[in-house]
Design an enzyme around this catalytic site. Sequence first.
Site, mmCIF file in Angstrom:
data_model
loop_
_atom_site.group_PDB
_atom_site.id
_atom_site.type_symbol
_atom_site.label_atom_id
_atom_site.label_comp_id
_atom_site.label_asym_id
_atom_site.label_seq_id
_atom_site.Cartn_x
_atom_site.Cartn_y
_atom_site.Cartn_z
ATOM 1 N N ASP A 1 31.844 50.468 92.510
ATOM 2 C CA ASP A 1 31.163 51.520 93.284
ATOM 3 C C ASP A 1 31.913 51.928 94.539
ATOM 4 O O ASP A 1 31.310 52.343 95.532
ATOM 5 C CB ASP A 1 29.724 51.079 93.658
ATOM 6 N N LYS B 1 35.304 55.653 92.892
ATOM 7 C CA LYS B 1 36.376 56.017 91.939
ATOM 8 C C LYS B 1 36.142 57.401 91.322
ATOM 9 O O LYS B 1 37.064 58.210 91.213
ATOM 10 C CB LYS B 1 36.456 54.960 90.818
ATOM 11 N N GLN C 1 34.413 49.405 87.353
ATOM 12 C CA GLN C 1 34.102 48.178 88.100
ATOM 13 C C GLN C 1 35.165 47.969 89.194
ATOM 14 O O GLN C 1 35.692 48.944 89.687
ATOM 15 C CB GLN C 1 34.001 46.956 87.168
ATOM 16 N N SER D 1 38.162 59.064 102.870
ATOM 17 C CA SER D 1 37.030 59.854 102.398
ATOM 18 C C SER D 1 35.915 59.793 103.422
ATOM 19 O O SER D 1 35.543 58.712 103.889
ATOM 20 C CB SER D 1 36.569 59.313 101.044
HETATM 21 P P1 GDP Z 1 32.264 54.535 91.552
HETATM 22 O O1 GDP Z 1 31.504 53.704 90.582
HETATM 23 O O2 GDP Z 1 33.439 53.810 92.129
HETATM 24 O O3 GDP Z 1 32.651 55.890 91.012
HETATM 25 O O4 GDP Z 1 31.269 54.806 92.781
HETATM 26 P P2 GDP Z 1 29.710 55.205 92.675
HETATM 27 O O5 GDP Z 1 29.619 56.619 92.256
HETATM 28 O O6 GDP Z 1 28.955 54.205 91.883
HETATM 29 O O7 GDP Z 1 29.265 54.976 94.165
HETATM 30 C C1 GDP Z 1 29.858 55.629 95.225
HETATM 31 C C2 GDP Z 1 28.754 56.400 95.957
HETATM 32 O O8 GDP Z 1 29.230 56.818 97.225
HETATM 33 C C3 GDP Z 1 28.342 57.679 95.244
HETATM 34 O O9 GDP Z 1 26.998 57.947 95.536
HETATM 35 C C4 GDP Z 1 29.246 58.734 95.876
HETATM 36 O O10 GDP Z 1 28.692 60.046 95.825
HETATM 37 C C5 GDP Z 1 29.305 58.240 97.296
HETATM 38 N N1 GDP Z 1 30.550 58.501 98.031
HETATM 39 C C6 GDP Z 1 31.828 58.527 97.582
HETATM 40 N N2 GDP Z 1 32.684 58.689 98.614
HETATM 41 C C7 GDP Z 1 31.926 58.755 99.725
HETATM 42 C C8 GDP Z 1 32.230 58.874 101.118
HETATM 43 O O11 GDP Z 1 33.360 58.933 101.541
HETATM 44 N N3 GDP Z 1 31.163 58.885 101.983
HETATM 45 C C9 GDP Z 1 29.860 58.792 101.552
HETATM 46 N N4 GDP Z 1 28.898 58.804 102.456
HETATM 47 N N5 GDP Z 1 29.552 58.671 100.260
HETATM 48 C C10 GDP Z 1 30.572 58.637 99.362
HETATM 49 P P1 IMO Z 2 31.445 51.055 88.496
HETATM 50 O O1 IMO Z 2 32.479 51.471 87.496
HETATM 51 C C1 IMO Z 2 29.206 47.833 90.378
HETATM 52 C C2 IMO Z 2 28.230 44.372 87.888
HETATM 53 C C3 IMO Z 2 26.778 44.132 87.523
HETATM 54 C C4 IMO Z 2 26.776 42.626 87.379
HETATM 55 C C5 IMO Z 2 28.132 42.335 86.757
HETATM 56 C C6 IMO Z 2 28.106 42.195 85.241
HETATM 57 O O2 IMO Z 2 30.361 52.043 88.692
HETATM 58 O O3 IMO Z 2 32.091 50.617 89.759
HETATM 59 P P2 IMO Z 2 27.820 43.871 83.207
HETATM 60 O O4 IMO Z 2 26.767 44.892 82.905
HETATM 61 O O5 IMO Z 2 29.196 44.432 83.293
HETATM 62 O O6 IMO Z 2 27.743 42.696 82.293
HETATM 63 O O7 IMO Z 2 27.435 43.298 84.667
HETATM 64 O O8 IMO Z 2 28.961 43.421 87.122
HETATM 65 N N1 IMO Z 2 28.745 45.701 87.537
HETATM 66 C C7 IMO Z 2 29.017 46.668 88.426
HETATM 67 N N2 IMO Z 2 28.815 46.701 89.762
HETATM 68 N N3 IMO Z 2 29.795 48.871 89.758
HETATM 69 C C8 IMO Z 2 30.021 48.840 88.426
HETATM 70 O O9 IMO Z 2 30.727 49.806 87.799
HETATM 71 C C9 IMO Z 2 29.582 47.719 87.687
HETATM 72 N N4 IMO Z 2 29.624 47.376 86.380
HETATM 73 C C10 IMO Z 2 29.116 46.137 86.300
HETATM 74 O O10 IMO Z 2 25.925 44.575 88.550
HETATM 75 O O11 IMO Z 2 26.753 42.024 88.642
HETATM 76 MG MG MG Z 3 29.546 53.047 90.263
#
Ligand code: GDP
Ligand code: IMO
Ligand code: MG
Length: 430
Positions: A13, A16, A222, A411
């Site tokens: 999260d 990416k 991840q 960012s």
């Molecule tokens: P990913 O799994 O790595 O693609 O990340 P996620 O989408 O799960 O989580 C990142 C969250 O942060 C999302 O809600 C994005 O919209 C938000 N986000 C990404 N970059 C920024 C930033 O620079 N500032 C803020 N406030 N939010 C961001």
């Molecule tokens: P993105 O790509 C954050 C975490 C789960 C759990 C552990 C194992 O959005 O960054 P799983 O379902 O893979 O067996 O879960 O990994 N987890 C993530 N945490 N971002 C993710 O993906 C995740 N994918 C799995 O919360 O702790």
């Molecule tokens: Mg994510």
Amino acid sequence: MSVDVLLGLQWGDEGKGKVVDYLAPKYNVIARFQGGPNAGHTLEFDQTKHVLHQIPSGVFRSEAKNVIGNGVVLDPIILQKEMEELQKKGVDATKNLFISKKAQLILPSHRLLDAAYEQAKGDKKIGSTLKGIGPTYQDKIGRLGMRVGDVLRSDFKELYRLRVEEHKKKLTASNYDCDLESMEGDFWKAIDFLRTLNLIDSEIYLHDQLDLHIPILAEGAQGALLDIDFGSYPYVTSSTTTAAGACTGLGIAPRHIGEVFGIFKAYCTRVGSGPFPTELHDALGEELRKKGSEFGATTGRPRRCGWLDLPALNYAVKLNGVTQLFMMKADVLNGMDEIKVCTHYRLPDGSEIDYIPYDLEAEEVTPVYHTLEGWNFDIDVTSTITELPDSFHRYIEFIEDFVKVPINLVSLGPKRKQTLLKEDSLLASG
Ligand code: GDP
Ligand code: IMO
Ligand code: MG
């Protein structure tokens, strides 16, 4: 021409999805190499937010081809739903999406097994996203899995039945109460849909693109600290989330890897169970969660929040051979008087280490912090890195000095536009 890799350096999260979408115009091919619908990658532009689970984040760029590589585990139901959602938004992903016939299929029974295994673990549960990731990779390594290409076989249904009978035995042994039959209707519809898509030998497709000097970006899911080998085992996911995974998950030789973009938040978050040394259990943790909207994009669960952990970041940088760092969500720290970063861990005997110990869960580590001055500036009128306040630059320099890799992208918000590139970076000039 080489394949650039973009991946998370923390517990997922990191942002990416946003950055892949931002960089996509520089690449003709975006390829996911591991993980599956446990991922939730958020993209925000034109006042709309999109969350992708299974489809690569280049899908909104009409020129980009999107590849789901052999290292991915694919849930056909989630894929179909995602493609239908995109269709409603006017995006037809069918033409530009290519799926490896060697990717593993997530069956409904894999999802049930995931839930059964978690239930059996009780207090020690991983906090899985319950998308069937672990059991599907288990079948793959056990040489029992079903692959996307199998849907083209005339005996697919029989193969499925055989596999599911084995799963049912395990579910019965786990005393897990479930109704598999009710999930199968959607599954068969999704399999019919999958058969209409471009199912290919994606490694050969990518080799051809490389021969034609077409730029490729590999999109990780991840993060390094959830890696099956190097993450906080057993609180990890079941795939290789590090740069090496791009080689095995796409069929790309190491010599073809170019830049490795490592993404990290200016602080840390984790969702699910497992050790997190710099976690803040107080009002500050709550403030980060609120300001950063730290709720899971896949499960909606609140994310645990804490200060930046430099020993962990340094480890991730080394594991991946990161060449450029991207720092995300720096806006969330805006307005804080002071900001802490962990530089060491203190062990119970008083000694200090600057690396992650073998068993972070068992080891009682206390983070040792360095405190830096915070920053406060008008984000909306800041369009270059040089305009950022001195205290912000000192934060960047402190991190760069520690991990010895430049931070070339910052960012400052979830939107595409809220992205600043260092003027002299390879990306800015490339
Ligand atoms: P990913 O799994 O790595 O693609 O990340 P996620 O989408 O799960 O989580 C990142 C969250 O942060 C999302 O809600 C994005 O919209 C938000 N986000 C990404 N970059 C920024 C930033 O620079 N500032 C803020 N406030 N939010 C961001
Ligand atoms: P993105 O790509 C954050 C975490 C789960 C759990 C552990 C194992 O959005 O960054 P799983 O379902 O893979 O067996 O879960 O990994 N987890 C993530 N945490 N971002 C993710 O993906 C995740 N994918 C799995 O919360 O702790
Ligand atoms: Mg994510």
